[in-house]
Write a protein that holds these residues in place. Sequence first.
Motif, PDB file in Angstrom:
ATOM      1  N   ALA A   1       0.494  -1.175   0.103  1.00  0.00           N
ATOM      2  CA  ALA A   1       0.129   0.375  -0.010  1.00  0.00           C
ATOM      3  C   ALA A   1       0.780   1.114   0.412  1.00  0.00           C
ATOM      4  CB  ALA A   1      -1.005   0.122   1.337  1.00  0.00           C
ATOM      5  N   LYS A   2       2.136   1.583   0.461  1.00  0.00           N
ATOM      6  CA  LYS A   2       2.833   2.401   0.555  1.00  0.00           C
ATOM      7  C   LYS A   2       3.399   2.953  -1.295  1.00  0.00           C
ATOM      8  CE  LYS A   2       5.223   0.757   5.047  1.00  0.00           C
ATOM      9  NZ  LYS A   2       6.503   0.557   5.289  1.00  0.00           N
ATOM     10  N   GLY A   3       3.576   2.321  -1.512  1.00  0.00           N
ATOM     11  CA  GLY A   3       3.707   2.672  -3.320  1.00  0.00           C
ATOM     12  C   GLY A   3       2.280   2.666  -3.894  1.00  0.00           C
ATOM     13  N   GLY A   4       1.314   2.961  -3.095  1.00  0.00           N
ATOM     14  CA  GLY A   4       0.041   3.558  -4.139  1.00  0.00           C
ATOM     15  C   GLY A   4      -0.764   2.619  -4.435  1.00  0.00           C
ATOM     16  N   GLY A   5      -0.613   1.361  -4.675  1.00  0.00           N
ATOM     17  CA  GLY A   5      -1.300   0.430  -5.162  1.00  0.00           C
ATOM     18  C   GLY A   5      -2.380  -0.281  -4.257  1.00  0.00           C
ATOM     19  N   GLY A   6      -3.384  -0.695  -4.931  1.00  0.00           N
ATOM     20  CA  GLY A   6      -4.594  -0.569  -3.816  1.00  0.00           C
ATOM     21  C   GLY A   6      -5.349  -1.947  -4.324  1.00  0.00           C
ATOM     22  N   HIS A   7      -5.618  -2.404  -2.598  1.00  0.00           N
ATOM     23  CA  HIS A   7      -6.417  -4.010  -2.589  1.00  0.00           C
ATOM     24  C   HIS A   7      -7.809  -3.859  -3.227  1.00  0.00           C
ATOM     25  CE1 HIS A   7      -2.594  -3.769  -0.436  1.00  0.00           C
ATOM     26  NE2 HIS A   7      -2.764  -5.242  -0.406  1.00  0.00           N
ATOM     27  N   TYR A   8      -8.205  -4.541  -4.157  1.00  0.00           N
ATOM     28  CA  TYR A   8      -9.235  -4.856  -4.877  1.00  0.00           C
ATOM     29  C   TYR A   8      -9.920  -6.552  -5.052  1.00  0.00           C
ATOM     30  CZ  TYR A   8      -8.648   0.086  -6.042  1.00  0.00           C
ATOM     31  OH  TYR A   8      -8.094   1.066  -6.306  1.00  0.00           O
ATOM     32  N   ARG A   9     -10.483  -6.324  -4.856  1.00  0.00           N
ATOM     33  CA  ARG A   9     -11.559  -8.103  -4.955  1.00  0.00           C
ATOM     34  C   ARG A   9     -13.121  -7.640  -5.679  1.00  0.00           C
ATOM     35  NH1 ARG A   9     -11.783 -11.912  -2.394  1.00  0.00           N
ATOM     36  NH2 ARG A   9     -10.799 -11.024   0.224  1.00  0.00           N
ATOM     37  N   LEU A  10     -12.908  -8.078  -6.952  1.00  0.00           N
ATOM     38  CA  LEU A  10     -13.276  -8.847  -7.960  1.00  0.00           C
ATOM     39  C   LEU A  10     -14.441  -9.940  -7.803  1.00  0.00           C
ATOM     40  CD1 LEU A  10     -11.172  -7.986 -11.145  1.00  0.00           C
ATOM     41  CD2 LEU A  10     -12.596  -6.528  -9.886  1.00  0.00           C
ATOM     42  N   LYS A  11     -15.944  -9.601  -8.772  1.00  0.00           N
ATOM     43  CA  LYS A  11     -16.744 -10.907  -8.748  1.00  0.00           C
ATOM     44  C   LYS A  11     -17.369 -10.611 -10.204  1.00  0.00           C
ATOM     45  CE  LYS A  11     -20.128 -12.893  -6.817  1.00  0.00           C
ATOM     46  NZ  LYS A  11     -21.692 -13.167  -5.335  1.00  0.00           N
ATOM     47  N   LEU A  12     -16.757 -10.912 -10.860  1.00  0.00           N
ATOM     48  CA  LEU A  12     -17.331 -10.957 -12.339  1.00  0.00           C
ATOM     49  C   LEU A  12     -18.239 -12.375 -13.392  1.00  0.00           C
ATOM     50  CD1 LEU A  12     -15.107 -10.275 -14.490  1.00  0.00           C
ATOM     51  CD2 LEU A  12     -14.193 -10.894 -12.622  1.00  0.00           C
TER      52      LEU A  12
END
Length: 87
Positions: free
Chosen positions: A34-45
Amino acid sequence: MTVPEEIRQRLSALAPEALDIEDESAQHAGHEGAKGGGGHYRLKLVSAHFAGQSLQARHRMVYDLLGPMMRREIHALAIQAYAPGER
């Protein structure tokens, strides 16, 4: 454009019948990624493009579409990918 909006736009190539994007970044505050700016995401498709495809193939289809986002905007991605009628 926000990261979830860009994810939605890129995944539109799969013509999803349903697409839920959950930003879990706040739950990972202070995490090294998270320090590098990248987010954590969860997808359901749900997409007809997944019919007859293995789990690995479905994930590869998603990763291929998100491409360079996986190096910057997205640090972690949880994917639930279904064909219609599976869920």
